[in-house]
Design a protein around this motif. Sequence first.
Motif, PDB file in Angstrom:
ATOM      1  N   PRO A 167       0.818  -1.213  -0.188  1.00  0.00           N
ATOM      2  CA  PRO A 167       0.015   0.003  -0.068  1.00  0.00           C
ATOM      3  C   PRO A 167       0.777   1.184  -0.082  1.00  0.00           C
ATOM      4  O   PRO A 167       1.030   2.144  -0.714  1.00  0.00           O
ATOM      5  CB  PRO A 167      -1.018  -0.194   1.482  1.00  0.00           C
ATOM      6  CG  PRO A 167      -1.009  -1.695   1.561  1.00  0.00           C
ATOM      7  CD  PRO A 167       0.647  -2.640   1.282  1.00  0.00           C
ATOM      8  N   GLN A 198      -5.603  -4.037  -9.730  1.00  0.00           N
ATOM      9  CA  GLN A 198      -5.253  -4.555  -8.480  1.00  0.00           C
ATOM     10  C   GLN A 198      -5.637  -4.751  -7.030  1.00  0.00           C
ATOM     11  O   GLN A 198      -5.138  -4.676  -6.501  1.00  0.00           O
ATOM     12  CB  GLN A 198      -3.496  -4.570  -8.370  1.00  0.00           C
ATOM     13  CG  GLN A 198      -2.838  -4.474 -10.623  1.00  0.00           C
ATOM     14  CD  GLN A 198      -3.618  -5.931 -10.969  1.00  0.00           C
ATOM     15  OE1 GLN A 198      -3.986  -6.700 -10.643  1.00  0.00           O
ATOM     16  NE2 GLN A 198      -4.304  -5.453 -11.923  1.00  0.00           N
ATOM     17  N   GLN A 199      -6.484  -3.289  -6.673  1.00  0.00           N
ATOM     18  CA  GLN A 199      -6.868  -3.171  -5.838  1.00  0.00           C
ATOM     19  C   GLN A 199      -7.105  -4.288  -5.017  1.00  0.00           C
ATOM     20  O   GLN A 199      -7.018  -5.081  -4.259  1.00  0.00           O
ATOM     21  CB  GLN A 199      -7.742  -2.618  -5.871  1.00  0.00           C
ATOM     22  CG  GLN A 199      -8.554  -1.980  -4.439  1.00  0.00           C
ATOM     23  CD  GLN A 199      -7.897  -1.278  -3.107  1.00  0.00           C
ATOM     24  OE1 GLN A 199      -6.522  -0.926  -3.891  1.00  0.00           O
ATOM     25  NE2 GLN A 199      -7.405  -1.748  -2.325  1.00  0.00           N
ATOM     26  N   PRO A 200      -7.701  -5.610  -5.469  1.00  0.00           N
ATOM     27  CA  PRO A 200      -8.293  -7.395  -4.541  1.00  0.00           C
ATOM     28  C   PRO A 200      -6.566  -7.344  -4.426  1.00  0.00           C
ATOM     29  O   PRO A 200      -6.934  -8.363  -3.115  1.00  0.00           O
ATOM     30  CB  PRO A 200      -8.780  -7.515  -5.576  1.00  0.00           C
ATOM     31  CG  PRO A 200      -9.007  -6.991  -6.896  1.00  0.00           C
ATOM     32  CD  PRO A 200      -8.451  -5.954  -7.288  1.00  0.00           C
ATOM     33  N   LEU A 202      -4.416  -5.814  -3.044  1.00  0.00           N
ATOM     34  CA  LEU A 202      -3.988  -5.858  -1.427  1.00  0.00           C
ATOM     35  C   LEU A 202      -4.718  -5.739  -0.797  1.00  0.00           C
ATOM     36  O   LEU A 202      -5.020  -5.610   0.602  1.00  0.00           O
ATOM     37  CB  LEU A 202      -4.461  -3.954  -2.431  1.00  0.00           C
ATOM     38  CG  LEU A 202      -2.788  -3.225  -1.983  1.00  0.00           C
ATOM     39  CD1 LEU A 202      -2.553  -3.177  -3.678  1.00  0.00           C
ATOM     40  CD2 LEU A 202      -2.713  -1.597  -2.302  1.00  0.00           C
ATOM     41  N   ASP A 203      -6.533  -6.214  -1.393  1.00  0.00           N
ATOM     42  CA  ASP A 203      -7.090  -6.827   0.191  1.00  0.00           C
ATOM     43  C   ASP A 203      -7.096  -8.419   0.252  1.00  0.00           C
ATOM     44  O   ASP A 203      -6.854  -7.976   2.111  1.00  0.00           O
ATOM     45  CB  ASP A 203      -8.601  -7.175  -0.824  1.00  0.00           C
ATOM     46  CG  ASP A 203      -9.355  -4.933  -1.057  1.00  0.00           C
ATOM     47  OD1 ASP A 203      -8.687  -4.110  -0.592  1.00  0.00           O
ATOM     48  OD2 ASP A 203     -10.255  -5.309  -2.212  1.00  0.00           O
ATOM     49  N   GLU A 204      -6.352  -9.216  -0.626  1.00  0.00           N
ATOM     50  CA  GLU A 204      -5.896  -9.980   0.122  1.00  0.00           C
ATOM     51  C   GLU A 204      -5.512  -9.736   1.031  1.00  0.00           C
ATOM     52  O   GLU A 204      -5.320 -10.531   2.034  1.00  0.00           O
ATOM     53  CB  GLU A 204      -5.295 -11.219  -1.011  1.00  0.00           C
ATOM     54  CG  GLU A 204      -5.242 -12.893  -0.475  1.00  0.00           C
ATOM     55  CD  GLU A 204      -4.900 -13.564  -1.835  1.00  0.00           C
ATOM     56  OE1 GLU A 204      -4.614 -13.943  -1.148  1.00  0.00           O
ATOM     57  OE2 GLU A 204      -5.813 -12.848  -3.127  1.00  0.00           O
ATOM     58  N   ALA A 206      -4.251  -7.521   2.726  1.00  0.00           N
ATOM     59  CA  ALA A 206      -4.662  -6.863   4.194  1.00  0.00           C
ATOM     60  C   ALA A 206      -5.291  -7.637   5.658  1.00  0.00           C
ATOM     61  O   ALA A 206      -4.391  -7.888   6.538  1.00  0.00           O
ATOM     62  CB  ALA A 206      -5.632  -6.097   4.028  1.00  0.00           C
ATOM     63  N   GLN A 207      -5.806  -9.107   4.831  1.00  0.00           N
ATOM     64  CA  GLN A 207      -6.257 -10.340   5.821  1.00  0.00           C
ATOM     65  C   GLN A 207      -5.674 -10.582   5.856  1.00  0.00           C
ATOM     66  O   GLN A 207      -5.610 -11.553   6.867  1.00  0.00           O
ATOM     67  CB  GLN A 207      -8.169 -11.030   5.178  1.00  0.00           C
ATOM     68  CG  GLN A 207      -8.757  -9.718   4.130  1.00  0.00           C
ATOM     69  CD  GLN A 207      -9.304 -11.042   3.108  1.00  0.00           C
ATOM     70  OE1 GLN A 207      -9.164 -11.165   2.841  1.00  0.00           O
ATOM     71  NE2 GLN A 207     -10.605  -9.827   2.610  1.00  0.00           N
ATOM     72  N   THR A 208      -4.257 -10.892   4.881  1.00  0.00           N
ATOM     73  CA  THR A 208      -3.255 -12.110   5.814  1.00  0.00           C
ATOM     74  C   THR A 208      -2.789 -11.897   6.304  1.00  0.00           C
ATOM     75  O   THR A 208      -1.994 -12.633   7.303  1.00  0.00           O
ATOM     76  CB  THR A 208      -2.960 -12.534   4.403  1.00  0.00           C
ATOM     77  OG1 THR A 208      -3.512 -12.863   3.248  1.00  0.00           O
ATOM     78  CG2 THR A 208      -2.041 -13.858   4.741  1.00  0.00           C
TER      79      THR A 208
END
Length: 364
Positions: A167, A198-200, A202-204, A206-208
């Motif tokens: 990020p 490619q935002q997905p 970054l979301d993955e 953040a969850q990991t």
Amino acid sequence: MIELIRQRVLPHYSIAANSAIAASSAGEIKISPLGNGHINDTFLVRAGGTELVLQRLNTQVFPDPWTLVNNAALIDTHLQRQQAAGRFRLQRIDPQLTLDGKLAVDLGADGFWRAIRFLPHSTSLEVVGSIAEARQAAAAFGHFAKALSDLDASLLGDVIPNFHHLPGRMAQLQQAVAADKAGRVAECQDWLSFVQQQQPLLDELAQTLPNLPLRVCHNDTKINNMLFDKRDGSAMAIIDLDTCMRGQLMYDFGDMVRTFTSPEAEDSCNLDKVRVRPEMFAAICEGFLGELGQVLTQAERHSLWLGARVMCLMIGVRFLTDHLNGDVYFHIQREGHNLDRAANQFSLYLSLLAQADSLKACLS
């Protein structure tokens, strides 16, 4: 630069102070550039049968170089203990102290210099040429990480804060776009649009990340940061400990994927040939997990596929950012060099996505 080394740097080291050749004739000291790193200036010094590697650290990239050399010394001390206990089989590039016992020489405007041991008979690769080389190098990096797995990561300082922070790297890219210092944004619109999609990922990420332990990581596991022995082709040493600090091992795995799997160098413009070779990916998994399989948590093991994707995208973003900023971070050899590197890494990222199912199976 050579004269600076002779007159101001070498007098701090025993290679000059104790060499009969150096004492009789400074011209007998041979100094030559070594390697092709993007960041620091590296030289091999030979005098009186003694060899030494000298580096001028880039203090624009490493604004706190003492943290860098202290981290490297802490790691070397730990590896020395592991070696003595029979738990570390590679050679070490132990730091060479100055005559007054310091880890480096700070010459102000003339640079911050440190020395490390030169390893005879060593060689490095720019592109992995065989499955055996990929497996061997991945095992070496895994072995390095395993030997450091019981070193308290909190003891290491942050050489570059948020070094592997996607990020933050994306934010830096947006800042570069807004500033457009070099007037290059217009020529990069296609790749900029690609990155924004490619935002997905970054979301993955953040969850990991909250589920992963902090480890002592190399953080720059390119193939040319592992030395082979020219005599028998065996793994010799892990080098370039500049970015060793606390982090997550998925990034070390990902950087191996990034630098081992393509048949092209990372600045190649032959984008149609830039691809992830599945056999190389499988060899990396075999070598790395063969050493670390019992050390990794289940969450860490699951994160490795994420690390592969993040590293390819993130390094591409960093190259693109530097191109937009006017090439102030990475050394370049031609106009548009960093843009070529960015396109190369994005192409490798796309190759990962195209082969996702078969590549992920190698990690199961």
